[in-house]
Scaffold this motif. Structure first.
Motif, mmCIF file in Angstrom:
data_model
loop_
_atom_site.group_PDB
_atom_site.id
_atom_site.type_symbol
_atom_site.label_atom_id
_atom_site.label_comp_id
_atom_site.label_asym_id
_atom_site.label_seq_id
_atom_site.Cartn_x
_atom_site.Cartn_y
_atom_site.Cartn_z
ATOM 1 N N HIS A 118 0.843 -1.198 0.000
ATOM 2 C CA HIS A 118 0.000 0.000 0.000
ATOM 3 C C HIS A 118 0.882 1.253 0.000
ATOM 4 O O HIS A 118 1.997 1.255 0.538
ATOM 5 N N SER A 119 0.403 2.280 -0.631
ATOM 6 C CA SER A 119 1.117 3.556 -0.743
ATOM 7 C C SER A 119 2.431 3.408 -1.516
ATOM 8 O O SER A 119 3.391 4.136 -1.273
ATOM 9 N N ALA A 120 2.438 2.460 -2.489
ATOM 10 C CA ALA A 120 3.645 2.275 -3.300
ATOM 11 C C ALA A 120 3.655 3.181 -4.516
ATOM 12 O O ALA A 120 4.650 3.228 -5.238
ATOM 13 N N GLY A 121 2.547 3.880 -4.757
ATOM 14 C CA GLY A 121 2.505 4.803 -5.880
ATOM 15 C C GLY A 121 1.854 4.253 -7.126
ATOM 16 O O GLY A 121 1.996 4.824 -8.213
ATOM 17 N N LYS A 122 1.105 3.154 -7.004
ATOM 18 C CA LYS A 122 0.445 2.557 -8.175
ATOM 19 C C LYS A 122 -0.603 3.494 -8.754
ATOM 20 O O LYS A 122 -0.610 3.772 -9.961
ATOM 21 N N SER A 123 -1.486 3.975 -7.896
ATOM 22 C CA SER A 123 -2.547 4.875 -8.365
ATOM 23 C C SER A 123 -1.966 6.194 -8.860
ATOM 24 O O SER A 123 -2.440 6.769 -9.853
ATOM 25 N N SER A 124 -0.941 6.675 -8.190
ATOM 26 C CA SER A 124 -0.308 7.928 -8.610
ATOM 27 C C SER A 124 0.307 7.785 -9.999
ATOM 28 O O SER A 124 0.252 8.713 -10.819
ATOM 29 N N PHE A 125 0.899 6.627 -10.268
ATOM 30 C CA PHE A 125 1.479 6.399 -11.590
ATOM 31 C C PHE A 125 0.402 6.424 -12.662
ATOM 32 O O PHE A 125 0.587 7.016 -13.733
ATOM 33 N N ILE A 126 -0.738 5.793 -12.404
ATOM 34 C CA ILE A 126 -1.820 5.786 -13.393
ATOM 35 C C ILE A 126 -2.289 7.214 -13.661
ATOM 36 O O ILE A 126 -2.468 7.619 -14.822
ATOM 37 N N ASN A 127 -2.500 7.992 -12.601
ATOM 38 C CA ASN A 127 -2.923 9.391 -12.769
ATOM 39 C C ASN A 127 -1.908 10.180 -13.589
ATOM 40 O O ASN A 127 -2.274 11.006 -14.433
ATOM 41 N N TRP A 128 -0.607 9.916 -13.328
ATOM 42 C CA TRP A 128 0.434 10.637 -14.080
ATOM 43 C C TRP A 128 0.437 10.205 -15.543
ATOM 44 O O TRP A 128 0.548 11.046 -16.440
ATOM 45 N N TYR A 129 0.273 8.912 -15.791
ATOM 46 C CA TYR A 129 0.351 8.401 -17.164
ATOM 47 C C TYR A 129 -0.774 8.967 -18.027
ATOM 48 O O TYR A 129 -0.548 9.359 -19.177
ATOM 49 N N ILE A 130 -1.975 9.008 -17.483
ATOM 50 C CA ILE A 130 -3.109 9.495 -18.292
ATOM 51 C C ILE A 130 -3.331 10.999 -18.122
ATOM 52 O O ILE A 130 -4.191 11.576 -18.794
ATOM 53 N N GLU A 131 -2.550 11.597 -17.202
ATOM 54 C CA GLU A 131 -2.644 13.046 -16.943
ATOM 55 C C GLU A 131 -4.056 13.458 -16.559
ATOM 56 O O GLU A 131 -4.592 14.454 -17.025
ATOM 57 N N GLU A 132 -4.657 12.639 -15.700
ATOM 58 C CA GLU A 132 -5.989 12.931 -15.169
ATOM 59 C C GLU A 132 -6.111 12.246 -13.816
ATOM 60 O O GLU A 132 -5.634 11.121 -13.642
ATOM 61 N N HIS A 133 -6.758 12.897 -12.898
ATOM 62 C CA HIS A 133 -6.881 12.356 -11.541
ATOM 63 C C HIS A 133 -8.129 11.471 -11.484
ATOM 64 O O HIS A 133 -9.236 11.928 -11.182
ATOM 65 N N VAL A 134 -7.928 10.172 -11.739
ATOM 66 C CA VAL A 134 -9.053 9.235 -11.694
ATOM 67 C C VAL A 134 -8.959 8.305 -10.490
ATOM 68 O O VAL A 134 -9.968 7.757 -10.039
ATOM 69 N N GLN A 135 -7.754 8.141 -9.939
ATOM 70 C CA GLN A 135 -7.550 7.254 -8.801
ATOM 71 C C GLN A 135 -7.179 8.058 -7.559
ATOM 72 O O GLN A 135 -6.355 8.968 -7.614
ATOM 73 N N ARG A 136 -7.802 7.683 -6.440
ATOM 74 C CA ARG A 136 -7.470 8.334 -5.179
ATOM 75 C C ARG A 136 -6.083 7.898 -4.733
ATOM 76 O O ARG A 136 -5.690 6.735 -4.891
ATOM 77 N N THR A 137 -5.346 8.829 -4.180
ATOM 78 C CA THR A 137 -3.985 8.539 -3.717
ATOM 79 C C THR A 137 -3.831 9.009 -2.279
ATOM 80 O O THR A 137 -4.546 9.902 -1.821
ATOM 81 N N GLY A 138 -2.885 8.403 -1.577
ATOM 82 C CA GLY A 138 -2.628 8.815 -0.195
ATOM 83 C C GLY A 138 -1.856 7.743 0.546
ATOM 84 O O GLY A 138 -1.602 6.652 0.042
ATOM 85 N N VAL A 139 -1.499 8.061 1.765
ATOM 86 C CA VAL A 139 -0.730 7.129 2.587
ATOM 87 C C VAL A 139 -1.604 5.966 3.039
ATOM 88 O O VAL A 139 -1.148 4.833 3.179
ATOM 89 N N ALA A 140 -2.902 6.238 3.254
ATOM 90 C CA ALA A 140 -3.819 5.177 3.685
ATOM 91 C C ALA A 140 -4.076 4.224 2.523
ATOM 92 O O ALA A 140 -3.740 4.487 1.376
#
Length: 449
Positions: free
Chosen positions: A66-88
């Motif tokens: 968890h919090s490895a940056g998977k969702s953040s990578f997807i958001n960066w790749y598509i340049e749109e915030h579709v996945q929630r990100t955070g430490v939790a």
């Protein structure tokens, strides 16, 4: 009615105008398989062959703690915030992120309707309720040819998942074209659940696995990053399935939106190159598979026609043998009956029925039978008669057995088979050559084609 058809045609034209060449190639390959009239899937099914239509996008599975940056990578790749990100633990289920016509979110049943090849996930209890699809209109990078599968963050301890997360990830790994493993330098990168899953996936799909040290810019100084990488590599090498030569783990992190430079080397573009390379390999594999399966269909048709010709030849021989046995079976009792008439009927009666010449001819032909019959003692006449009748019965039975025919094709069935063979050899293979030409034109000079 005409207005609806016209509107649909214009929509398809608009869609095709915005598609890239690679998208068009994969889409047309998919259509060649799924066409309701002449699709290869339907054609092969009618021949007893099972084919799967190629997917129009590659599937990239992302796993990690968890919090490895998977969702953040997807958001960066598509340049749109579709996945929630955070430490939790933000991603508690499986989320498919794909491109489409408009922004939309789908739940479990709708997700499986969109991706029917993932339907076996229903067999894993509880998974469907935690399936989601996020449809984005983004056209960034190669997103139009990619479906990302974001997985739940993996943790050890008393954390309980509402379904068998290990089984689900392993099953998805069988269908994924790429498997990205993200190790977080400041999180639980070495949690046993993650390492166990990685080892099992690597045993079956080592060629699809890619390892990345995510959030590398948060790992402190260079010496700290090197220490973290050494710890992860050492832990991986303790496991026989992961101890291999040529192991690589690039350092990646999401670039700072402000453009502020970082001392850490960011190899996130290598991830994009891996995705693009896999897309190109998928296109080549799809076109090659298309040609092989066309050849397979043509081979099955040729085998069926050849078998039909053999069956027709066999049936002709069988009918000939059956006719001969049948003729002998009826001829023996007929000869005995005629001989009985010729021997017991008066000469005047035979002359009145057959005429003098017919009577003389009958006696000439029956003389060998009469001689044989006189040679047999009177006490054995009934035995010989019974033997002849049994022999006749055996010959008739042999006629029935020998004349059994094998199934053959009708003219209509032959014509249908020939049409299928001509279609795959002339239409589909020709289309495949055209698609390959379009694909190569993107990278090869025109005079080299």
């Amino acid at each position: 009615m005409s207005g609806r058809v016209k509107q649909r045609f214009s929509a398809n034209t608009a869609d095709s105008a915005t598609l890239s060449i690679n998208e068009k190639i994969l889409k047309e390959c998919h259509t060649l398989y799924t066409d309701p009239e002449n699709g290869l899937v339907r054609t092969a099914q009618s021949l007893g062959l099972s084919l799967l239509a190629p997917r129009k996008k590659i599937t990239v599975l992302l796993i990690g703690n968890h919090s490895a940056g998977k969702s953040s990578f997807i958001n960066w790749y598509i340049e749109e915030h579709v996945q929630r990100t955070g430490v939790a633990i933000e991603t508690q289920g499986f989320t498919f992120v794909t491109s489409g016509r408009k922004r939309e979110s789908l739940r479990g049943n709708a997700t499986l309707h969109l991706y029917p090849h993932f339907e076996p996930l229903r067999q894993i209890e509880g998974v469907v309720d935690y399936l989601n699809t996020e449809i984005s209109t983004s056209k960034q990078k190669k997103f139009s040819l990619v479906t990302f599968v974001d997985t739940p963050g993996l943790v050890d301890g008393d954390m309980k998942y509402p379904f068998d997360v290990n089984q689900a990830i392993l099953w998805l790994g069988d269908l994924a074209d790429l498997i990205f493993v993200f190790f977080d330098p400041i999180g639980q990168a070495l949690c046993k659940r993650t390492l166990n899953l990685v080892e099992k996936l690597n045993d079956k799909h080592a060629d699809r696995m890619r390892f990345y040290l995510s959030k590398a810019d948060e790992a402190g100084h260079e010496s700290d990053r090197q220490r973290v990488m050494m710890q992860i590599v050492q832990e991986l090498c303790k496991r026989p399935g992961l101890n291999r030569t040529g192991f690589d783990m690039p350092t990646i992190f999401i670039p700072n939106p402000s453009g502020k430079p970082s001392r850490c080397v960011n190899q996130i573009e290598e991830v994009c190159k891996d995705v693009e390379k896999t897309i190109n390999q998928t296109i080549q594999n799809t076109l090659d598979t298309l040609e092989k399966e066309c050849a397979k269909i043509a081979e099955i048709v040729d085998d069926k026609l050849q078998k039909d010709n053999k069956n027709s030849s066999y049936n002709f021989t069988a009918r000939s043998k059956g006719f001969m046995f049948c003729l002998l079976g009826f001829l023996l009792p007929l000869v005995l009956f005629v001989n009985f008439l010729a021997s017991n009927a008066s000469k005047d009666m035979l002359n009145s029925v057959l005429g003098r010449s017919g009577t003389e001819t009958l006696h000439v032909y029956m003389s060998p039978i009469k001689s044989m019959w006189k040679f047999i003692p009177t006490d054995y006449h009934w035995h010989v008669l019974g033997f002849w009748l049994v022999l006749s019965l055996i010959l008739l039975i042999m006629a029935k057995l020998k004349s059994r025919a094998r199934p053959t094709l009708t003219r209509k069935q032959k014509r249908v088979l020939l049409d299928k063979r001509d279609y795959v050899q002339n239409v589909v293979k020709s289309k495949k050559q055209t698609l390959y030409q379009q694909y190569l034109q993107q990278s090869v000079a025109e005079h080299d084609l």
